[in-house]
Motif scaffolding. Structure first.
Motif, short mmCIF file in Angstrom:
data_model
loop_
_atom_site.label_atom_id
_atom_site.label_comp_id
_atom_site.label_asym_id
_atom_site.label_seq_id
_atom_site.Cartn_x
_atom_site.Cartn_y
_atom_site.Cartn_z
N HIS B 8 14.83 10.24 -11.19
CA HIS B 8 13.68 9.76 -11.96
C HIS B 8 12.47 9.62 -11.04
CE1 HIS B 8 16.85 8.69 -14.77
NE2 HIS B 8 17.34 7.82 -13.92
N ILE B 9 11.27 9.73 -11.61
CA ILE B 9 10.08 9.31 -10.85
C ILE B 9 9.37 8.29 -11.72
CG2 ILE B 9 7.92 9.97 -9.75
CD1 ILE B 9 9.06 12.76 -9.36
N ILE B 10 9.51 7.04 -11.37
CA ILE B 10 8.94 5.96 -12.18
C ILE B 10 7.77 5.31 -11.45
CG2 ILE B 10 9.45 3.75 -13.32
CD1 ILE B 10 12.29 4.82 -13.80
N ALA B 11 7.89 5.20 -10.14
CA ALA B 11 6.81 4.56 -9.38
C ALA B 11 6.78 5.15 -7.98
CB ALA B 11 7.06 3.05 -9.31
N LEU B 12 5.57 5.31 -7.43
CA LEU B 12 5.47 5.80 -6.06
C LEU B 12 6.01 4.76 -5.08
CD1 LEU B 12 2.08 7.75 -5.92
CD2 LEU B 12 4.37 8.52 -6.54
N ARG B 13 6.09 3.51 -5.55
CA ARG B 13 6.69 2.46 -4.72
C ARG B 13 8.13 2.80 -4.37
NH1 ARG B 13 7.66 -3.56 -6.87
NH2 ARG B 13 9.19 -2.34 -8.01
N ASP B 14 8.84 3.50 -5.29
CA ASP B 14 10.25 3.81 -5.08
C ASP B 14 10.46 5.02 -4.17
OD1 ASP B 14 10.58 1.84 -6.99
OD2 ASP B 14 10.82 3.27 -8.65
N LEU B 15 9.39 5.74 -3.85
CA LEU B 15 9.53 6.98 -3.08
C LEU B 15 9.17 6.76 -1.62
CD1 LEU B 15 7.92 9.62 -5.51
CD2 LEU B 15 10.28 8.81 -5.41
N SER B 16 9.80 7.56 -0.75
CA SER B 16 9.48 7.47 0.68
C SER B 16 8.27 8.35 0.98
CB SER B 16 10.67 7.96 1.50
OG SER B 16 10.84 9.35 1.30
N LYS B 17 7.75 8.19 2.19
CA LYS B 17 6.66 9.05 2.63
C LYS B 17 7.06 10.53 2.54
CE LYS B 17 3.69 9.87 6.61
NZ LYS B 17 3.69 10.02 8.05
N GLY B 18 8.30 10.82 2.96
CA GLY B 18 8.79 12.20 2.93
C GLY B 18 8.87 12.75 1.51
N ASP B 19 9.33 11.90 0.57
CA ASP B 19 9.40 12.32 -0.85
C ASP B 19 8.01 12.71 -1.35
OD1 ASP B 19 12.12 11.70 -1.07
OD2 ASP B 19 11.73 9.64 -1.70
N ILE B 20 7.03 11.86 -1.03
CA ILE B 20 5.67 12.09 -1.52
C ILE B 20 5.09 13.35 -0.91
CG2 ILE B 20 3.31 11.14 -1.53
CD1 ILE B 20 4.60 8.35 -1.73
N GLU B 21 5.33 13.54 0.39
CA GLU B 21 4.83 14.75 1.06
C GLU B 21 5.45 16.01 0.45
OE1 GLU B 21 3.66 13.03 5.48
OE2 GLU B 21 5.72 13.67 5.09
N ARG B 173 -2.75 1.16 -8.78
CA ARG B 173 -1.48 0.78 -8.16
C ARG B 173 -0.75 1.98 -7.57
NH1 ARG B 173 -2.45 -2.73 -11.51
NH2 ARG B 173 -2.29 -4.94 -11.03
N SER B 174 -0.71 3.09 -8.32
CA SER B 174 -0.02 4.27 -7.78
C SER B 174 -0.75 4.82 -6.56
CB SER B 174 0.11 5.36 -8.85
OG SER B 174 1.16 5.04 -9.73
N ASN B 175 -2.08 4.80 -6.61
CA ASN B 175 -2.83 5.28 -5.44
C ASN B 175 -2.62 4.38 -4.24
OD1 ASN B 175 -4.61 7.77 -5.53
ND2 ASN B 175 -5.00 6.90 -7.56
N ILE B 176 -2.62 3.08 -4.46
CA ILE B 176 -2.41 2.15 -3.34
C ILE B 176 -1.03 2.39 -2.73
CG2 ILE B 176 -2.06 -0.28 -2.74
CD1 ILE B 176 -4.20 -0.94 -4.92
N GLN B 177 0.00 2.50 -3.57
CA GLN B 177 1.36 2.72 -3.06
C GLN B 177 1.44 4.02 -2.27
OE1 GLN B 177 3.84 0.76 -3.03
NE2 GLN B 177 3.47 -0.76 -4.65
N GLY B 178 0.90 5.08 -2.84
CA GLY B 178 1.02 6.39 -2.20
C GLY B 178 0.16 6.51 -0.96
N LEU B 179 -1.11 6.14 -1.09
CA LEU B 179 -2.06 6.32 0.01
C LEU B 179 -1.67 5.51 1.24
CD1 LEU B 179 -5.41 6.30 -2.00
CD2 LEU B 179 -4.54 8.19 -0.61
N THR B 180 -1.24 4.26 1.03
CA THR B 180 -0.91 3.44 2.19
C THR B 180 0.35 3.97 2.87
OG1 THR B 180 0.24 1.86 0.76
CG2 THR B 180 -2.03 1.35 1.31
#
Lengths: 178, 310
Positions: B8-21, B173-180
């Motif tokens: 699932h992809i519910i929140a960027l909070r749940d994903l690692s830096k590698g997942d997002i990249e 919120r999603s931008n804050i989670q992902g960008l940081t």
């Protein structure tokens, strides 16, 4: 060199093979007219680059060169395996009525070639697709054969054939791993 | 080789830096498909995707639908104004009924924060969050990051100003989670009534007292929509006053770096959060954001199909 690791070709041998393939491509197609080279990411793209360079040395003009990533066309995507990263497909020209030379480093089951041909068809209707590979190691699972082969290498399915590239993506050797 | 292991992809909070990249780099590759004459690849052939939207949406729903179709999946749209939800069916019942039709992915937008986690526990297909209440909107966060990467080639070290109603913004919120996670520095500004307490604990986030402070030397200026459907009448006196203190215009943009990117998740209230000249000006990346949305959603659909059950 350990017993489980045999060098099949060195850098010079690879270069001679690519030069011969370049000559064969030109002979069969009577020159460079309408020819485009498409390498399969990533090994095939580097080999295609080498063949393209030889063709331009022989004929004195560059041939269009593209890269195809076959990840999205694989036939094992529906399983529950983690999906691989997708590379960029770069075919910045139409394939309509072109003679496409599809290039890969190692020809094995033929499934990659099937996927690549499906991808190419989405870019137009080529006049023909011809296949050039550095190594043909046998064990086809689909009715596919290469038109231009650098070297035929009989292998067992337990073995692995790898083309090794240096930091500049130049092929430096072909190894057989047992 | 990087692998994506989430179902699932519910929140960027749940994903690692590698997942997002990985999601962003796959989207970069997917983009080429959208410029072909034949805009379709066979990857998700035979998969069924249900777009279940409990809230209004133009961009996100269309974008998810096109993304699914370009990957050869069958997509079905359900909007609640024409569904059984209007007859009082609960989310759990709707989900179980949809599940009986064997979808592979449900893309849902819902007004209740966290409703996707509730749903993910009830079903055996993948759940993608297309926005839940004031929680997260991961596909928007990812497409914003892809657009910034297009411009700067990196996200590490960027100064990103996010301005507006932070409290109600799942985009923020999603931008804050992902960008940081990817090393950007986030500066927030907005009326105190629209600034959630404790937001600076989410990462490298600075809450600014004024909009000018947040704009100072920013590489990216992201304006948020005033969500008049979500807030009561008490958070600001009126839109004219809001625009005066927190609207982006040709004067205050000069505080940001020369040629800073101007972004907005849409839909825009022209003349409220930003002036029309900023929306249509040459610093605006708003339509590029929409364009990148399709590729990002293709990447998300592709990767959850290969994910494992968590």
């Amino acid at each position: 060199m350990a017993d489980d690791h045999t060098v099949l070709m060195d850098g010079e041998g690879i270069k001679r093979a690519l030069t011969r393939i370049a000559h064969e491509v030109l002979e069969r197609n009577k020159g460079v007219a309408d020819i485009v080279l498409i390498g399969i990411r990533s090994g095939g793209a580097f080999i295609a680059d080498g063949i393209a360079r030889q063709i331009s040395i022989i004929e004195g003009g560059a041939v269009p060169l593209g890269t195809v990533d076959i990840t999205l066309y694989r036939d094992d995507c529906s399983g529950q395996l983690p999906h691989q990263a997708v590379g960029i497909t770069e075919i910045p020209f139409s394939l309509e009525a072109k003679k496409v030379i599809l290039v890969d480093d190692v020809l094995y089951t033929g499934r990659t070639i099937r996927a690549a041909m499906d991808a190419l068809m989405d870019f137009g209707r080529p006049q023909s697709i011809q296949l050039a590979v550095l190594i043909d190691r046998g064990h086809r699972e689909l009715p596919i054969r290469a038109d231009f082969v650098g070297r035929n290498v009989p292998t067992s399915q337990k073995e692995n054939v790898q083309v090794i590239f240096d930091g500049l993506n130049q092929p430096i050797e072909v190894v057989l791993e047992k | 080789m990087a692998e994506f292991k989430h179902k699932h992809i519910i929140a960027l909070r749940d994903l690692s830096k590698g997942d997002i990249e990985l999601l962003i780099s796959t989207a970069e590759s997917m983009r080429e498909i959208n410029s072909r004459d034949i805009k379709k690849v066979p990857t998700l052939r035979g998969k069924t995707i249900i777009n279940l939207f409990y809230e209004a949406s133009t961009r996100t729903r269309t974008s998810f639908e096109i993304a699914g179709k370009r990957l050869s999946a069958d997509t079905v749209n359900i909007t609640t104004s024409s569904s059984s939800a209007t007859k009082g069916e609960t989310l759990a019942d709707t989900a179980l009924n949809l599940l009986a039709m064997k979808p592979d992915i449900i893309v849902m937008r819902h007004s209740v924060s966290g409703s996707h986690y509730f749903l993910a526990n009830k079903v055996n297909c993948s759940i993608l969050n297309a926005g839940d209440g004031a929680h997260e909107h991961p596909s928007q966060g990812l497409l914003d990051m892809l657009t910034m990467k297009d411009r700067f080639g990196r996200l590490d070290g960027l100064k990103v100003a996010i301005i507006g109603d932070i409290t109600h913004s799942r985009v923020a919120r999603s931008n804050i989670q992902g960008l940081t996670k990817l090393g950007s520095k986030v500066f927030l500004a907005g009326p105190p009534t629209m600034m959630p307490p404790g937001v600076e604990k989410l990462g490298d986030v600075t809450v600014c007292a004024t909009m000018n402070e947040a704009l100072q030397d920013a590489d990216v200026v992201m304006m948020l929509r005033i969500q008049q459907e979500r807030q009561g009448k008490t958070l600001m006196p009126n839109t004219r006053e809001y625009s005066r203190y927190f609207g982006l215009n040709p004067n205050n943009i000069k505080l940001a770096k020369p040629n800073a990117m101007v972004m907005h998740p849409g839909p825009i209230n022209r003349g409220v959060e930003m002036s029309s000249s900023m929306v249509d000006g040459n610093q605006s990346w708003i339509l590029k954001q929409v364009e990148n949305g399709v590729a990002v959603r293709m990447s998300m659909l592709y990767h959850v199909c290969g994910g494992e059950l968590e």
